[in-house]
Design a protein around this motif. Structure first.
Motif, PDB file in Angstrom:
ATOM      1  N   PHE A   1       0.829  -1.199   0.000  1.00 25.54           N
ATOM      2  CA  PHE A   1       0.000   0.000   0.000  1.00 25.54           C
ATOM      3  C   PHE A   1       0.867   1.255   0.000  1.00 25.54           C
ATOM      4  O   PHE A   1       0.656   2.167  -0.798  1.00 25.54           O
ATOM      5  N   ARG A   2       1.844   1.316   0.911  1.00 24.67           N
ATOM      6  CA  ARG A   2       2.713   2.501   0.990  1.00 24.67           C
ATOM      7  C   ARG A   2       3.455   2.727  -0.322  1.00 24.67           C
ATOM      8  O   ARG A   2       3.629   3.859  -0.755  1.00 24.67           O
ATOM      9  N   THR A   3       3.890   1.659  -0.948  1.00 28.63           N
ATOM     10  CA  THR A   3       4.696   1.769  -2.165  1.00 28.63           C
ATOM     11  C   THR A   3       3.870   2.159  -3.383  1.00 28.63           C
ATOM     12  O   THR A   3       4.299   2.978  -4.191  1.00 28.63           O
ATOM     13  N   TYR A   4       2.678   1.587  -3.518  1.00 24.02           N
ATOM     14  CA  TYR A   4       1.950   1.704  -4.781  1.00 24.02           C
ATOM     15  C   TYR A   4       0.659   2.515  -4.719  1.00 24.02           C
ATOM     16  O   TYR A   4       0.075   2.795  -5.759  1.00 24.02           O
ATOM     17  N   HIS A   5       0.195   2.893  -3.546  1.00 25.80           N
ATOM     18  CA  HIS A   5      -1.082   3.596  -3.463  1.00 25.80           C
ATOM     19  C   HIS A   5      -1.080   4.897  -4.273  1.00 25.80           C
ATOM     20  O   HIS A   5      -1.952   5.117  -5.117  1.00 25.80           O
ATOM     21  N   ASP A   6      -0.121   5.777  -4.034  1.00 21.27           N
ATOM     22  CA  ASP A   6      -0.119   7.079  -4.706  1.00 21.27           C
ATOM     23  C   ASP A   6      -0.009   6.963  -6.227  1.00 21.27           C
ATOM     24  O   ASP A   6      -0.798   7.584  -6.949  1.00 21.27           O
ATOM     25  N   PRO A   7       0.940   6.173  -6.764  1.00 19.23           N
ATOM     26  CA  PRO A   7       0.994   6.060  -8.231  1.00 19.23           C
ATOM     27  C   PRO A   7      -0.270   5.429  -8.826  1.00 19.23           C
ATOM     28  O   PRO A   7      -0.719   5.835  -9.892  1.00 19.23           O
ATOM     29  N   LEU A   8      -0.845   4.467  -8.106  1.00 20.35           N
ATOM     30  CA  LEU A   8      -2.055   3.825  -8.603  1.00 20.35           C
ATOM     31  C   LEU A   8      -3.222   4.815  -8.631  1.00 20.35           C
ATOM     32  O   LEU A   8      -3.962   4.883  -9.613  1.00 20.35           O
ATOM     33  N   VAL A   9      -3.361   5.595  -7.587  1.00 18.12           N
ATOM     34  CA  VAL A   9      -4.445   6.588  -7.548  1.00 18.12           C
ATOM     35  C   VAL A   9      -4.230   7.655  -8.623  1.00 18.12           C
ATOM     36  O   VAL A   9      -5.178   8.088  -9.283  1.00 18.12           O
ATOM     37  N   ARG A  10      -2.983   8.089  -8.836  1.00 13.75           N
ATOM     38  CA  ARG A  10      -2.714   9.076  -9.909  1.00 13.75           C
ATOM     39  C   ARG A  10      -3.123   8.508 -11.268  1.00 13.75           C
ATOM     40  O   ARG A  10      -3.774   9.173 -12.071  1.00 13.75           O
ATOM     41  N   TYR A  11      -2.707   7.259 -11.527  1.00 10.85           N
ATOM     42  CA  TYR A  11      -3.062   6.597 -12.787  1.00 10.85           C
ATOM     43  C   TYR A  11      -4.583   6.534 -12.936  1.00 10.85           C
ATOM     44  O   TYR A  11      -5.134   6.894 -13.981  1.00 10.85           O
TER      45      TYR A  11
ATOM     46  N   ALA B   1      -8.865   2.004  -6.343  1.00 13.64           N
ATOM     47  CA  ALA B   1      -7.591   1.622  -5.723  1.00 13.64           C
ATOM     48  C   ALA B   1      -7.849   0.789  -4.471  1.00 13.64           C
ATOM     49  O   ALA B   1      -7.176  -0.227  -4.241  1.00 13.64           O
ATOM     50  N   GLN B   2      -8.808   1.196  -3.672  1.00 15.70           N
ATOM     51  CA  GLN B   2      -9.127   0.458  -2.452  1.00 15.70           C
ATOM     52  C   GLN B   2      -9.552  -0.970  -2.796  1.00 15.70           C
ATOM     53  O   GLN B   2      -9.087  -1.936  -2.176  1.00 15.70           O
ATOM     54  N   GLU B   3     -10.413  -1.131  -3.787  1.00 12.01           N
ATOM     55  CA  GLU B   3     -10.843  -2.460  -4.197  1.00 12.01           C
ATOM     56  C   GLU B   3      -9.657  -3.274  -4.725  1.00 12.01           C
ATOM     57  O   GLU B   3      -9.564  -4.481  -4.481  1.00 12.01           O
ATOM     58  N   THR B   4      -8.734  -2.617  -5.424  1.00 14.51           N
ATOM     59  CA  THR B   4      -7.548  -3.301  -5.932  1.00 14.51           C
ATOM     60  C   THR B   4      -6.721  -3.868  -4.782  1.00 14.51           C
ATOM     61  O   THR B   4      -6.283  -5.024  -4.823  1.00 14.51           O
ATOM     62  N   PHE B   5      -6.517  -3.060  -3.734  1.00 14.77           N
ATOM     63  CA  PHE B   5      -5.739  -3.530  -2.589  1.00 14.77           C
ATOM     64  C   PHE B   5      -6.481  -4.611  -1.801  1.00 14.77           C
ATOM     65  O   PHE B   5      -5.850  -5.525  -1.264  1.00 14.77           O
ATOM     66  N   VAL B   6      -7.799  -4.539  -1.759  1.00 13.01           N
ATOM     67  CA  VAL B   6      -8.581  -5.609  -1.118  1.00 13.01           C
ATOM     68  C   VAL B   6      -8.345  -6.921  -1.853  1.00 13.01           C
ATOM     69  O   VAL B   6      -8.145  -7.964  -1.237  1.00 13.01           O
ATOM     70  N   ARG B   7      -8.330  -6.860  -3.165  1.00 12.06           N
ATOM     71  CA  ARG B   7      -8.075  -8.066  -3.958  1.00 12.06           C
ATOM     72  C   ARG B   7      -6.640  -8.569  -3.761  1.00 12.06           C
ATOM     73  O   ARG B   7      -6.401  -9.771  -3.772  1.00 12.06           O
ATOM     74  N   ALA B   8      -5.722  -7.645  -3.572  1.00 16.81           N
ATOM     75  CA  ALA B   8      -4.330  -8.049  -3.310  1.00 16.81           C
ATOM     76  C   ALA B   8      -4.240  -8.816  -1.999  1.00 16.81           C
ATOM     77  O   ALA B   8      -3.431  -9.741  -1.870  1.00 16.81           O
ATOM     78  N   LEU B   9      -5.047  -8.435  -1.018  1.00 12.93           N
ATOM     79  CA  LEU B   9      -5.067  -9.143   0.269  1.00 12.93           C
ATOM     80  C   LEU B   9      -5.401 -10.616   0.094  1.00 12.93           C
ATOM     81  O   LEU B   9      -4.929 -11.454   0.856  1.00 12.93           O
ATOM     82  N   ARG B  10      -6.225 -10.911  -0.885  1.00  5.64           N
ATOM     83  CA  ARG B  10      -6.685 -12.286  -1.120  1.00  5.64           C
ATOM     84  C   ARG B  10      -5.651 -13.144  -1.837  1.00  5.64           C
ATOM     85  O   ARG B  10      -5.836 -14.352  -1.940  1.00  5.64           O
ATOM     86  N   GLN B  11      -4.602 -12.511  -2.363  1.00  4.78           N
ATOM     87  CA  GLN B  11      -3.577 -13.240  -3.104  1.00  4.78           C
ATOM     88  C   GLN B  11      -2.516 -13.801  -2.157  1.00  4.78           C
ATOM     89  O   GLN B  11      -2.092 -13.118  -1.245  1.00  4.78           O
ATOM     90  N   ASN B  12      -2.120 -15.029  -2.400  1.00  4.31           N
ATOM     91  CA  ASN B  12      -1.042 -15.604  -1.594  1.00  4.31           C
ATOM     92  C   ASN B  12       0.302 -15.047  -1.996  1.00  4.31           C
ATOM     93  O   ASN B  12       1.181 -14.861  -1.164  1.00  4.31           O
ATOM     94  N   GLU B  13       0.455 -14.797  -3.280  1.00  2.00           N
ATOM     95  CA  GLU B  13       1.752 -14.322  -3.777  1.00  2.00           C
ATOM     96  C   GLU B  13       1.531 -13.501  -5.045  1.00  2.00           C
ATOM     97  O   GLU B  13       0.681 -13.828  -5.857  1.00  2.00           O
ATOM     98  N   LEU B  14       2.295 -12.433  -5.166  1.00  2.00           N
ATOM     99  CA  LEU B  14       2.241 -11.602  -6.370  1.00  2.00           C
ATOM    100  C   LEU B  14       3.624 -11.612  -7.003  1.00  2.00           C
ATOM    101  O   LEU B  14       4.593 -11.230  -6.367  1.00  2.00           O
ATOM    102  N   GLN B  15       3.703 -12.028  -8.262  1.00  2.00           N
ATOM    103  CA  GLN B  15       4.999 -12.090  -8.943  1.00  2.00           C
ATOM    104  C   GLN B  15       5.540 -10.692  -9.235  1.00  2.00           C
ATOM    105  O   GLN B  15       6.610 -10.343  -8.817  1.00  2.00           O
ATOM    106  N   ASN B  16       4.790  -9.934  -9.979  1.00  2.00           N
ATOM    107  CA  ASN B  16       5.193  -8.565 -10.315  1.00  2.00           C
ATOM    108  C   ASN B  16       4.131  -7.658  -9.726  1.00  2.00           C
ATOM    109  O   ASN B  16       3.113  -7.393 -10.347  1.00  2.00           O
ATOM    110  N   GLU B  17       4.374  -7.176  -8.529  1.00  4.55           N
ATOM    111  CA  GLU B  17       3.359  -6.452  -7.761  1.00  4.55           C
ATOM    112  C   GLU B  17       2.755  -5.283  -8.524  1.00  4.55           C
ATOM    113  O   GLU B  17       1.538  -5.152  -8.618  1.00  4.55           O
TER     114      GLU B  17
END
Length: 165
Positions: free
Chosen positions: A8-18, A33-49
């Motif tokens: 969240f700290r790393t990608y929130h601002d660029p994602l919201v700008r986009y 963006a919030q829904e995107t991060f909620v979906r990320a919570l459900r992932q066990n692993e992300l290859q290219n975050e």
């Protein structure tokens, strides 16, 4: 499990700008963006975050756009009405800047979806590999897509300005 707080700290601002550039509405961008991060919570692993987050956000926008075109238009009309009610004649330079922003926004909107998304992702600093992953393109075609998108953006912008003159 990945560190969601770091993500969240790393990608929130660029994602919201986009998303704000993509949607033209900061509040809507925050929701997606919030829904995107909620979906990320459900992932066990992300290859290219970053690519994963931008791909999910892009897909959410596409889904949302299909469902809520009328709602967005209504909100934009309400916002414009509110602006019109509250605006006291600003200086001409501010009007000109607003007009330029409107032309730029309309030129971006005139692009096809893939071109628009590729340009906005590149503007947010995604590299060719990340854009390719997010848009399901080959890495080799990202450069061509961006070049075509830039050319079409300039053409659309110039056409809009010519119509005004």
């Amino acid at each position: 499990m990945h560190d969601v707080e770091r993500l969240f700290r790393t990608y929130h601002d660029p994602l919201v700008r986009y998303l704000t550039r993509r949607l033209g509405d900061r509040d809507w961008a925050e929701e997606v963006a919030q829904e995107t991060f909620v979906r990320a919570l459900r992932q066990n692993e992300l290859q290219n975050e970053r690519a994963w987050l931008f791909a999910v956000a892009t897909n959410l926008v596409r889904d949302e756009a299909r469902k809520d075109v009328r709602r967005r238009r209504h909100l934009e009309l309400l916002r414009e009405e509110a602006k019109a009610d509250s605006i006291v004649e600003p200086p001409e330079t501010e009007i000109e800047r607003a007009e330029e922003r409107a032309f730029a926004r309309r030129a971006i909107d005139a692009l096809n979806e893939r071109d628009r998304e590729a340009l906005l992702m590149r503007e947010e600093g995604l590299d060719y590999n990340e854009i390719a992953a997010a848009l399901e393109l080959s890495v080799a075609s990202v450069g061509t897509t961006l070049s075509r998108a830039r050319r079409r953006l300039v053409e659309a912008y110039e056409q809009l300005k010519d119509k005004r003159a």
